[in-house]
Structures are given as structure tokens and as C-alpha cells.
Design an enzyme around this catalytic site. Structure first.
Site, PDB file in Angstrom:
ATOM      1  N   GLY A  11       0.778  -1.243   0.000  1.00  0.00           N
ATOM      2  CA  GLY A  11       0.000   0.000   0.000  1.00  0.00           C
ATOM      3  C   GLY A  11       0.803   1.284   0.000  1.00  0.00           C
ATOM      4  O   GLY A  11       0.307   2.313   0.455  1.00  0.00           O
ATOM      5  N   SER A  12       2.019   1.261  -0.551  1.00  0.00           N
ATOM      6  CA  SER A  12       2.777   2.519  -0.566  1.00  0.00           C
ATOM      7  C   SER A  12       2.194   3.506  -1.577  1.00  0.00           C
ATOM      8  O   SER A  12       2.215   4.721  -1.352  1.00  0.00           O
ATOM      9  CB  SER A  12       4.259   2.271  -0.824  1.00  0.00           C
ATOM     10  OG  SER A  12       4.490   1.901  -2.160  1.00  0.00           O
ATOM     11  N   MET A  97      -3.651  -7.448  -7.172  1.00  0.00           N
ATOM     12  CA  MET A  97      -3.033  -8.568  -7.885  1.00  0.00           C
ATOM     13  C   MET A  97      -3.996  -9.405  -8.736  1.00  0.00           C
ATOM     14  O   MET A  97      -3.573 -10.378  -9.350  1.00  0.00           O
ATOM     15  CB  MET A  97      -2.298  -9.482  -6.891  1.00  0.00           C
ATOM     16  CG  MET A  97      -1.096  -8.816  -6.227  1.00  0.00           C
ATOM     17  SD  MET A  97       0.051  -8.041  -7.385  1.00  0.00           S
ATOM     18  CE  MET A  97       0.814  -9.507  -8.070  1.00  0.00           C
ATOM     19  N   LEU A 100      -9.080  -7.661 -13.585  1.00  0.00           N
ATOM     20  CA  LEU A 100     -10.491  -7.297 -13.568  1.00  0.00           C
ATOM     21  C   LEU A 100     -11.192  -7.979 -14.740  1.00  0.00           C
ATOM     22  O   LEU A 100     -10.610  -8.168 -15.803  1.00  0.00           O
ATOM     23  CB  LEU A 100     -10.658  -5.788 -13.704  1.00  0.00           C
ATOM     24  CG  LEU A 100     -10.045  -4.910 -12.613  1.00  0.00           C
ATOM     25  CD1 LEU A 100     -10.399  -3.452 -12.870  1.00  0.00           C
ATOM     26  CD2 LEU A 100     -10.512  -5.324 -11.232  1.00  0.00           C
ATOM     27  N   ASN A 114      -4.247   2.191 -13.290  1.00  0.00           N
ATOM     28  CA  ASN A 114      -3.310   1.255 -12.678  1.00  0.00           C
ATOM     29  C   ASN A 114      -1.907   1.853 -12.730  1.00  0.00           C
ATOM     30  O   ASN A 114      -1.588   2.632 -13.628  1.00  0.00           O
ATOM     31  CB  ASN A 114      -3.333  -0.080 -13.445  1.00  0.00           C
ATOM     32  CG  ASN A 114      -2.391  -1.098 -12.834  1.00  0.00           C
ATOM     33  OD1 ASN A 114      -2.318  -1.260 -11.601  1.00  0.00           O
ATOM     34  ND2 ASN A 114      -1.643  -1.798 -13.666  1.00  0.00           N
ATOM     35  N   HIS A 116       2.111   0.736 -12.952  1.00  0.00           N
ATOM     36  CA  HIS A 116       2.948  -0.431 -13.283  1.00  0.00           C
ATOM     37  C   HIS A 116       4.426  -0.039 -13.198  1.00  0.00           C
ATOM     38  O   HIS A 116       4.807   1.013 -13.715  1.00  0.00           O
ATOM     39  CB  HIS A 116       2.603  -0.939 -14.689  1.00  0.00           C
ATOM     40  CG  HIS A 116       3.366  -2.176 -15.049  1.00  0.00           C
ATOM     41  ND1 HIS A 116       3.045  -3.407 -14.537  1.00  0.00           N
ATOM     42  CD2 HIS A 116       4.457  -2.348 -15.841  1.00  0.00           C
ATOM     43  CE1 HIS A 116       3.900  -4.303 -15.001  1.00  0.00           C
ATOM     44  NE2 HIS A 116       4.761  -3.693 -15.794  1.00  0.00           N
ATOM     45  N   GLU A 150      -7.235  -6.196 -21.087  1.00  0.00           N
ATOM     46  CA  GLU A 150      -5.958  -6.914 -21.207  1.00  0.00           C
ATOM     47  C   GLU A 150      -4.991  -6.444 -20.116  1.00  0.00           C
ATOM     48  O   GLU A 150      -5.045  -5.279 -19.718  1.00  0.00           O
ATOM     49  CB  GLU A 150      -5.326  -6.641 -22.575  1.00  0.00           C
ATOM     50  CG  GLU A 150      -6.020  -7.348 -23.712  1.00  0.00           C
ATOM     51  CD  GLU A 150      -5.421  -6.948 -25.049  1.00  0.00           C
ATOM     52  OE1 GLU A 150      -4.219  -7.130 -25.253  1.00  0.00           O
ATOM     53  OE2 GLU A 150      -6.181  -6.407 -25.875  1.00  0.00           O
ATOM     54  N   GLU A 181       6.833   6.096  -9.130  1.00  0.00           N
ATOM     55  CA  GLU A 181       5.434   5.626  -9.111  1.00  0.00           C
ATOM     56  C   GLU A 181       4.581   6.569  -8.280  1.00  0.00           C
ATOM     57  O   GLU A 181       3.506   7.002  -8.700  1.00  0.00           O
ATOM     58  CB  GLU A 181       5.350   4.223  -8.498  1.00  0.00           C
ATOM     59  CG  GLU A 181       5.930   3.127  -9.343  1.00  0.00           C
ATOM     60  CD  GLU A 181       5.710   1.755  -8.705  1.00  0.00           C
ATOM     61  OE1 GLU A 181       4.653   1.522  -8.107  1.00  0.00           O
ATOM     62  OE2 GLU A 181       6.616   0.904  -8.800  1.00  0.00           O
TER      63      GLU A 181
HETATM   64  C1  GRF Z   1       3.972  -1.340  -7.185  1.00  0.00           C
HETATM   65  O1  GRF Z   1       5.286  -1.567  -7.632  1.00  0.00           O
HETATM   66  C2  GRF Z   1       3.029  -1.177  -8.351  1.00  0.00           C
HETATM   67  O2  GRF Z   1       3.612  -0.559  -9.441  1.00  0.00           O
HETATM   68  C3  GRF Z   1       2.683  -2.610  -8.670  1.00  0.00           C
HETATM   69  O3  GRF Z   1       2.595  -3.254  -7.432  1.00  0.00           O
HETATM   70  C4  GRF Z   1       3.397  -2.561  -6.472  1.00  0.00           C
HETATM   71  C5  GRF Z   1       2.500  -2.177  -5.343  1.00  0.00           C
HETATM   72  O4  GRF Z   1       3.187  -1.557  -4.302  1.00  0.00           O
HETATM   73  N1  GRF Z   1       1.477  -2.679  -9.465  1.00  0.00           N
HETATM   74  P1  GRF Z   1       2.361  -0.836  -3.156  1.00  0.00           P
HETATM   75  O5  GRF Z   1       1.380  -1.876  -2.581  1.00  0.00           O
HETATM   76  O6  GRF Z   1       1.665   0.346  -3.744  1.00  0.00           O
HETATM   77  O7  GRF Z   1       3.401  -0.446  -2.140  1.00  0.00           O
END
Ligand code: GRF
Length: 209
Positions: A11-12, A97, A100, A114, A116, A150, A181
Site C-alpha cells: 500500500g505505498s 493482484m 479485472l 493502474n 505499473h 488486457e 510511481e
Molecule cells: C507497485 O510496484 C506497483 O507498481 C505494482 O505493485 C506494487 C504495489 O506496491 N502494481 P504498493 O502496494 O503500492 O506499495
């Protein structure tokens, strides 16, 4: 504007969005956080900030292989019911994870984002940082995109780049990417809440003032 966040883990990214909402940088409310894992630290983070945090068990969905598609839709409908109860306008996947269903994606077309940890379309799927390291690219990064049916595929909203160094490990590279991110996810959500994102096919244009 109401935001719903789907999580499965640490959850960062959720935390970055929470911080931006609390500081007033993003003008919206996080109405609910929904986790596919009971023990996700992300649920705890949400609660600590007074945000409703719900676990919805995907067990049926995993168990019943034969009816997986139906079960997936059933599971997604449970999530959608919680989102609709709170009039959620924007859904954020933040380390969520599960894929959908097309049902979910169509219902919230261009309203699901999302994050990534790679420069899509390179290195989709899990362990994107490891994939980048093993491939030997000199630059990788992070991507925020709208979600379609996809995996890691929908229209790209924002990207940012990081260098890959010779002595990088998956961990050092992941940390460098994670900083980006958090920044681009907050920016993308802010732009959305301000009505500044225009989707034209695969291209997402950012409207000026
Ligand atoms: C992140 O690296 C995000 O890009 C990927 O999963 C990870 C989740 O990290 N989809 P967090 O739970 O937000 O810390």
C-alpha cells in the site's frame, strides 16, 4: 469526486494518494479501500487515516477453476456493489493482484487507473523490475494507465524514467522506480479529478488550463 482504491499488499502507492488528498493537493475523497487479501498492510494504512477498509474474499474465484470466468464476474460484482454504494467516480488499482473482468472494465471505462513498475509496453505482468534487470535495459521506469480488459495494456496517462545502474539489484531498482510511481500516480489522479485528461483511442491528452 469519490475515489475507490483496490489493493492486495503493502500500500505505498495508496499512501501517496492518501497524503496528497490529506494535504489538499488532490481535491477528492477516498471513499473506500478494498483488498483481495485479508492481511494486506494497505488495509491498516487506510484505517489509520479514517478510511473505510474492506476485505472481499476471492476464495471462490480461485477454487472453482471450471467456472472461473463466472466466478470472476461474481467477485467483481461484489466490489462494484461497494463502489456504487459510495458513488465512486474513479477506481485506482494500487498493487491489486487480480485481473479485472471485462464486465468491470466496461462499467468503469476510462475511470480505472493502474500503476505499473516499468515503461509499458515493455515488461508487463509480475516482477517487471526483475524482467527489466535481466533483459539488460539501461532505462526503465513507471507507467500510469487506464485499465482495459488486457493486462497492463490500456491507454497510457503518464510515464517517468529511471536509469539502471551496473550494481543494481531488484531491490535497489524497485526502490528507485517506486519513488517515481508515487509521483506520477498522484499527478495522474490530480489531472483526472481536475477534468484534464482526454482519451482519444490509445492516446491520453492532457488539457491545458
Ligand atoms: C507497485 O510496484 C506497483 O507498481 C505494482 O505493485 C506494487 C504495489 O506496491 N502494481 P504498493 O502496494 O503500492 O506499495
Amino acid at each position: 469526486m469519490n475515489i475507490g482504491v483496490l489493493v492486495s499488499g503493502r500500500g505505498s502507492n495508496l499512501q501517496a494518494i492518501i497524503d496528497a488528498v490529506e494535504s489538499g493537493y488532490i481535491k477528492a475523497k477516498i471513499s473506500v479501500v478494498i483488498s483481495s487479501r485479508k492481511d494486506a498492510p494497505a488495509l491498516q494504512r487506510a484505517k489509520e487515516h479514517g478510511i473505510e477498509a474492506i476485505f472481499i474474499d476471492p476464495q471462490d474465484f480461485w477454487k472453482d477453476r471450471e467456472h472461473r470466468e463466472e466466478k470472476r464476474i461474481e467477485y467483481d460484482k461484489k466490489i462494484i456493489a461497494e463502489l456504487e454504494k459510495r458513488n465512486v467516480d474513479l477506481v485506482l488499482l494500487a498493487g491489486y493482484m487480480l485481473m479485472l473482468s471485462p464486465y468491470f472494465v466496461n462499467k468503469y471505462k476510462n475511470r480505472i487507473m493502474n500503476i505499473h513498475p516499468a515503461l509499458l509496453p515493455s515488461f508487463p505482468g509480475v516482477n517487471a523490475q526483475k524482467q527489466a534487470l535481466e533483459y539488460g535495459v539501461k532505462y526503465t521506469g513507471a507507467t500510469v494507465h487506464f485499465v482495459d480488459a488486457e493486462m497492463d495494456h490500456g491507454p497510457i496517462i503518464l510515464q517517468d524514467v529511471v536509469p539502471v545502474f551496473d550494481d543494481d539489484t531488484v531491490e535497489t531498482l524497485s526502490n528507485r522506480i517506486l519513488e517515481k510511481e508515487h509521483k506520477i500516480y498522484v499527478e495522474a489522479v490530480k489531472l483526472f479529478t481536475e477534468g484534464k485528461l482526454k482519451v482519444e483511442g490509445r492516446r491520453v491528452k492532457i488539457l491545458k488550463e
